[in-house]
Design a protein around this motif. Sequence first.
Motif, PDB file in Angstrom:
ATOM      1  N   SER A  60       2.755  40.912 -25.435  1.00  0.00           N
ATOM      2  CA  SER A  60       4.249  40.927 -25.481  1.00  0.00           C
ATOM      3  C   SER A  60       4.930  42.370 -25.197  1.00  0.00           C
ATOM      4  N   ASP A  61       4.231  43.062 -25.790  1.00  0.00           N
ATOM      5  CA  ASP A  61       4.539  44.708 -25.580  1.00  0.00           C
ATOM      6  C   ASP A  61       4.321  45.112 -24.044  1.00  0.00           C
ATOM      7  N   VAL A  62       3.349  44.891 -23.494  1.00  0.00           N
ATOM      8  CA  VAL A  62       3.118  45.096 -22.016  1.00  0.00           C
ATOM      9  C   VAL A  62       4.355  44.449 -21.076  1.00  0.00           C
ATOM     10  N   ALA A  63       4.580  43.195 -21.411  1.00  0.00           N
ATOM     11  CA  ALA A  63       5.298  42.478 -20.711  1.00  0.00           C
ATOM     12  C   ALA A  63       6.883  43.197 -20.850  1.00  0.00           C
ATOM     13  N   LEU A  64       7.186  43.382 -22.056  1.00  0.00           N
ATOM     14  CA  LEU A  64       8.366  43.930 -22.197  1.00  0.00           C
ATOM     15  C   LEU A  64       8.482  45.526 -21.680  1.00  0.00           C
ATOM     16  N   ALA A  65       7.369  46.323 -21.830  1.00  0.00           N
ATOM     17  CA  ALA A  65       7.535  47.557 -21.135  1.00  0.00           C
ATOM     18  C   ALA A  65       7.489  47.593 -19.729  1.00  0.00           C
ATOM     19  N   ALA A  93      15.308  60.650 -17.438  1.00  0.00           N
ATOM     20  CA  ALA A  93      14.471  60.687 -18.241  1.00  0.00           C
ATOM     21  C   ALA A  93      13.977  59.295 -18.905  1.00  0.00           C
ATOM     22  N   ALA A  94      14.812  58.382 -18.971  1.00  0.00           N
ATOM     23  CA  ALA A  94      14.715  57.134 -19.564  1.00  0.00           C
ATOM     24  C   ALA A  94      13.651  56.559 -18.774  1.00  0.00           C
ATOM     25  N   LEU A  95      13.551  56.979 -17.296  1.00  0.00           N
ATOM     26  CA  LEU A  95      12.490  56.152 -16.317  1.00  0.00           C
ATOM     27  C   LEU A  95      11.076  56.585 -16.951  1.00  0.00           C
ATOM     28  N   GLY A  96      11.163  58.014 -17.037  1.00  0.00           N
ATOM     29  CA  GLY A  96       9.910  58.800 -17.156  1.00  0.00           C
ATOM     30  C   GLY A  96       9.376  58.219 -18.651  1.00  0.00           C
ATOM     31  N   LEU A  97      10.302  58.044 -19.817  1.00  0.00           N
ATOM     32  CA  LEU A  97       9.873  57.369 -20.982  1.00  0.00           C
ATOM     33  C   LEU A  97       9.489  55.912 -20.914  1.00  0.00           C
ATOM     34  N   ALA A  98      10.014  55.215 -20.185  1.00  0.00           N
ATOM     35  CA  ALA A  98       9.970  53.736 -19.747  1.00  0.00           C
ATOM     36  C   ALA A  98       8.185  53.663 -19.085  1.00  0.00           C
ATOM     37  N   ARG A  99       8.042  54.540 -18.254  1.00  0.00           N
ATOM     38  CA  ARG A  99       7.065  54.690 -17.617  1.00  0.00           C
ATOM     39  C   ARG A  99       5.643  54.967 -18.777  1.00  0.00           C
ATOM     40  N   ALA A 100       6.077  55.880 -19.336  1.00  0.00           N
ATOM     41  CA  ALA A 100       5.061  56.455 -20.428  1.00  0.00           C
ATOM     42  C   ALA A 100       4.647  55.301 -21.515  1.00  0.00           C
ATOM     43  N   ARG A 101       5.758  54.764 -21.815  1.00  0.00           N
ATOM     44  CA  ARG A 101       5.764  53.578 -22.919  1.00  0.00           C
ATOM     45  C   ARG A 101       5.006  52.121 -22.189  1.00  0.00           C
ATOM     46  N   LEU A 102       4.937  52.069 -21.217  1.00  0.00           N
ATOM     47  CA  LEU A 102       4.101  51.146 -20.302  1.00  0.00           C
ATOM     48  C   LEU A 102       2.490  51.707 -20.479  1.00  0.00           C
ATOM     49  N   GLN A 103       2.432  52.794 -20.205  1.00  0.00           N
ATOM     50  CA  GLN A 103       0.957  53.369 -20.287  1.00  0.00           C
ATOM     51  C   GLN A 103       0.683  52.965 -21.743  1.00  0.00           C
ATOM     52  N   GLN A 104       1.301  53.611 -22.750  1.00  0.00           N
ATOM     53  CA  GLN A 104       1.136  53.471 -24.146  1.00  0.00           C
ATOM     54  C   GLN A 104       0.768  52.082 -24.357  1.00  0.00           C
ATOM     55  N   ALA A 105       1.636  51.208 -23.995  1.00  0.00           N
ATOM     56  CA  ALA A 105       1.257  49.704 -24.402  1.00  0.00           C
ATOM     57  C   ALA A 105      -0.044  49.220 -23.890  1.00  0.00           C
ATOM     58  N   LEU A 106      -0.543  49.360 -22.694  1.00  0.00           N
ATOM     59  CA  LEU A 106      -1.518  49.329 -21.890  1.00  0.00           C
ATOM     60  C   LEU A 106      -2.864  50.102 -22.822  1.00  0.00           C
ATOM     61  N   GLY A 107      -2.515  51.010 -23.227  1.00  0.00           N
ATOM     62  CA  GLY A 107      -3.535  51.615 -24.174  1.00  0.00           C
ATOM     63  C   GLY A 107      -4.422  52.731 -23.505  1.00  0.00           C
ATOM     64  N   LEU A 108      -3.458  53.112 -22.431  1.00  0.00           N
ATOM     65  CA  LEU A 108      -3.846  54.526 -21.694  1.00  0.00           C
ATOM     66  C   LEU A 108      -3.616  55.859 -22.060  1.00  0.00           C
ATOM     67  N   LEU A 109      -4.377  56.773 -22.509  1.00  0.00           N
ATOM     68  CA  LEU A 109      -4.325  57.660 -22.988  1.00  0.00           C
ATOM     69  C   LEU A 109      -3.939  58.881 -21.949  1.00  0.00           C
ATOM     70  N   PRO A 110      -2.851  59.889 -22.095  1.00  0.00           N
ATOM     71  CA  PRO A 110      -2.700  60.687 -21.066  1.00  0.00           C
ATOM     72  C   PRO A 110      -3.397  61.739 -20.415  1.00  0.00           C
TER      73      PRO A 110
END
Length: 365
Positions: A282-287, A348-365
Motif C-alpha cells: 500500500s505504501d508503494v502504491a501511495l508513494a 521540493a515536494a517532488l524531490g521529497l515524493a521521489r525520496a519517499r518512493l525510494q524509502q517505500a521500496l526499501g532503497l537506501l540512498p
Amino acid sequence: MAREAEGQLRRTDAERLASQSLWAAPPSLTLSHRDDRLQSNDGARETELGVALPLWLPGQRDAHQGVSAAASAQAASAEQAARLQLAGELREQAWAWASLAAEVAQAEGQVQSLQRLADDVGRRVRAGELARADALAAQAEHLAAGTALTDARQRLDAARVRWVQLTGLTAAPDLVADAVPEPTAEPSMSSHPELQSATQATELAQRRVELMRHSRRDAPELTIGVRQDHAGSGASSEGSVVVGLRLPFGGDARNRPLESAALAELDVAQTRLQRLRERLESDVALAREAVRAAEVQREAGTTRARLLRERAELIGKSFDVGETPLPDLLRALAAAAEADAALARHTAALGLARARLQQALGLLP
C-alpha cells in the motif's frame, strides 16, 4: 534501533558458540565421601570424584544451531531495517531544509526587488511624478517582505538545528529534485529490509518451536569418575572407575507452557509478516501516486510562475511610462512572488515524493 541490532548480533554470537559445544550444558564436578565414623567406626570409607557431562538429546543440537543461525540472520536484517529507518529520517529532514532554503532565497529576491521599487518610487515622488502615498505603499510592501524573510530564516534555522542533531553535519544537503531518480524497474519486495527482518523473525520463531519439540525433557548426564574404597582398619584401599548415566523422565506438563509460548510467538510473527507485506504494498502504491501528483503540480507551478513573472514585467514597464498605477504593480509583483514561492515548494515536494518512493521500496540512498 541500531544499538539494539548490535546487541542482538552479540547475543547470537554467544548462542552460536554455545550450540557448537560438545555438551548440552556446562559440565559439573561431583564429589562424595562416606565413612562409618558415626556407626561401627571400623575405618571403612569411600571417596568418589567425577565429572557430569550433560548430553544433547537426539536432534536437539541441530535444532539449537538452527535457532542460532536464524537469530544471527534476524539480527543482521534488523540492522539493515534500522539503517533504512535512519535513511527515512535523513530524507525528510534534508528535503525540509531544501524547501525552506528555496523559500528563503525567494524571499530574499522579493526583498531586493521591492527595495529597488521603493527606491525608484521615492525618486519619482521627489521629482513630482508620483504622490507620496505611492512611496508609503512601496515602503510598506518592502517592510512586509522583510518580515516574511525573517520568518522564513527562523524556520530554516530550526531545520538546520534538527539536521545537525540528526547527522552531526553543519553543511547543507546538496539536493536537486530532478536528481532524485524514480525507480524504473519494480524491485522485488522480498529484498525490502523491513520485510526481510520480519521474515527472519518468523523463521526464528519456527526454529524455536522446533527446538522446544526436541527439548521435551532435561538433558541426560554422563558421569565419569574414580572411586577409592577402604574396607576398614588393616585393609588395603581399592580404586575403581565409575561410569554413570542419568536419564530424566519427560516432563510434558512442565514443557507444555514453554511450547505453547513458542507457538504463540510463531503465530504473532506470521501475522506481523502478513500485515507488513500488505502495508508495504500500500505504501508503494501511495508513494507512486504522490510522485505523479507532485510532477503535475510542479509542471503547473512552473507555467504559472512564468506567466505571472511575464505579467509583472509588462505591468512594470507600463508603470515606468505612467500608464499603470502603483497598486496594480504591487499586486502583480506579489502574485509573481507567491507563484515563485509555490514553485519552490512544489519542486521540493517532488524531490521529497521521489525520496519517499525510494524509502517505500526499501532503497537506501
